[in-house]
Design a protein around this motif. Sequence first.
Motif, PDB file in Angstrom:
ATOM      1  N   HIS A 205       0.809  -1.221   0.000  1.00 44.11           N
ATOM      2  CA  HIS A 205       0.000   0.000   0.000  1.00 44.11           C
ATOM      3  C   HIS A 205       0.842   1.271   0.000  1.00 44.11           C
ATOM      4  O   HIS A 205       0.391   2.313  -0.430  1.00 44.11           O
ATOM      5  N   GLU A 209       3.940   2.773  -8.097  1.00 44.44           N
ATOM      6  CA  GLU A 209       3.251   2.016  -9.148  1.00 44.44           C
ATOM      7  C   GLU A 209       4.208   1.256 -10.075  1.00 44.44           C
ATOM      8  O   GLU A 209       3.920   0.121 -10.459  1.00 44.44           O
ATOM      9  N   LYS A 210       5.339   1.872 -10.433  1.00 38.06           N
ATOM     10  CA  LYS A 210       6.099   1.331 -11.565  1.00 38.06           C
ATOM     11  C   LYS A 210       7.436   0.708 -11.208  1.00 38.06           C
ATOM     12  O   LYS A 210       8.193   1.266 -10.412  1.00 38.06           O
ATOM     13  N   ARG A 220       3.754  -3.421 -12.401  1.00 34.08           N
ATOM     14  CA  ARG A 220       2.881  -2.338 -11.948  1.00 34.08           C
ATOM     15  C   ARG A 220       2.194  -2.749 -10.649  1.00 34.08           C
ATOM     16  O   ARG A 220       1.507  -3.776 -10.600  1.00 34.08           O
ATOM     17  N   LEU A 224      -4.836  -0.073  -4.479  1.00 42.12           N
ATOM     18  CA  LEU A 224      -5.665   1.138  -4.555  1.00 42.12           C
ATOM     19  C   LEU A 224      -5.035   2.352  -3.856  1.00 42.12           C
ATOM     20  O   LEU A 224      -5.048   3.457  -4.389  1.00 42.12           O
ATOM     21  N   PRO A 225      -4.418   2.172  -2.663  1.00 44.45           N
ATOM     22  CA  PRO A 225      -3.809   3.352  -2.022  1.00 44.45           C
ATOM     23  C   PRO A 225      -2.615   3.898  -2.800  1.00 44.45           C
ATOM     24  O   PRO A 225      -2.209   5.035  -2.577  1.00 44.45           O
ATOM     25  N   LEU A 227      -2.466   3.630  -6.418  1.00 44.22           N
ATOM     26  CA  LEU A 227      -3.037   4.213  -7.638  1.00 44.22           C
ATOM     27  C   LEU A 227      -3.816   5.496  -7.343  1.00 44.22           C
ATOM     28  O   LEU A 227      -3.755   6.455  -8.103  1.00 44.22           O
ATOM     29  N   ARG A 228      -4.617   5.444  -6.256  1.00 43.25           N
ATOM     30  CA  ARG A 228      -5.526   6.549  -5.918  1.00 43.25           C
ATOM     31  C   ARG A 228      -6.479   6.861  -7.071  1.00 43.25           C
ATOM     32  O   ARG A 228      -6.935   7.996  -7.235  1.00 43.25           O
TER      33      ARG A 228
END
Lengths: 243, 98
Positions: A205, A209-210, A220, A224-225, A227-228
């Motif tokens: 979390h 991302e990458k 990736r 969710l925390p 990506l937002r």
Amino acid sequence: MKIRVAAVGDVHLGEDLRGRYRGRLDGIGERADVLLLAGDLTRHGTPEEGRVVADEFRDLPIPVVTVLGNHDYQSDAADEIVEVLRDAGIQVLQDESTVIECGDLRLGVVGGKGFGGGFAGKCASEFGEPQMKAFVRHTREISELWHKALKGLDTDHRVVLSHYSPVKDTLAGEPLEIYPFLGSYLLAEAVDAEGADLFIHGHAHSGVEKGLTPGGVRVRNVALPVLRRAYAVYSLGAEDPEV
Amino acid sequence: MSHEASHDVAPHHDAPHYDAPHYVAARVQRALAADERTYELGIRVDIRGDQLFLRGEVECEERRHLVAAVAGETAPGLKVHNEVTVVEVRGPGEEETL
């Protein structure tokens, strides 16, 4: 010709969030060809929460493929959750593969929850107490199953879907001390051996991302925390507009 | 070691180091992960004097309140500062070409 892969993980749904995710999926059929869920669908891992997940993600205009995460095992009801999801038309991968037809193209997805152990040079080994051996063996066996599943997959594009991370790159921001509980290099090794276009995971979390595997597969982290946003969309096989 | 001997050396609540902030913070973090009301693994717990600080993110306001409630029960006597925030989720955004 391209395939657009939507992905999100760690939605942690429960009765208190019933109905809230569905609205975020409006229009997903215009944006993506398939939706991948990277585990931790629930918070407590109960069949009741599994039903909330099923109701949020059922009957979408595109196929939905998921794996489970550690939270989904918490109440020892993983089998029941899998059944509830499958009844809702959601494919659940447990160290196996599936092929999704996307127009004229075929997308192969290999997936499972994955597991921990740490990263090359700083990881646990199958040595010592039975508990430690079992911990590392679990990840090794998963990695072997993924290797085998990828080997048998002859499709235009291949994506690996996991809950745990294959690399440290996407864990940046997490405490170093917990890296061995967030993923394992064995997951990356299996994928690098056979090749894939993309490795999707969640679980971390506080990560980013990458990332990349040592063999150059794009990673990736879609928790969710991180990506937002409701979901990320990755386009495979398209011309890169910036090249 | 006999069971009795083991019992004799077990920590007591009034033992001088049992309530060191380090251990209290660890107990709160463990409770947040294991209490069925929360099951939150990513909450940071810091104690400074009689103040307990919670930081991290949860999915909704109700879960935010539960985190503070479990922390308060686990560390009675400390003033809980709930700095946990609710994750804000935007629309799907642009696609990325790989």
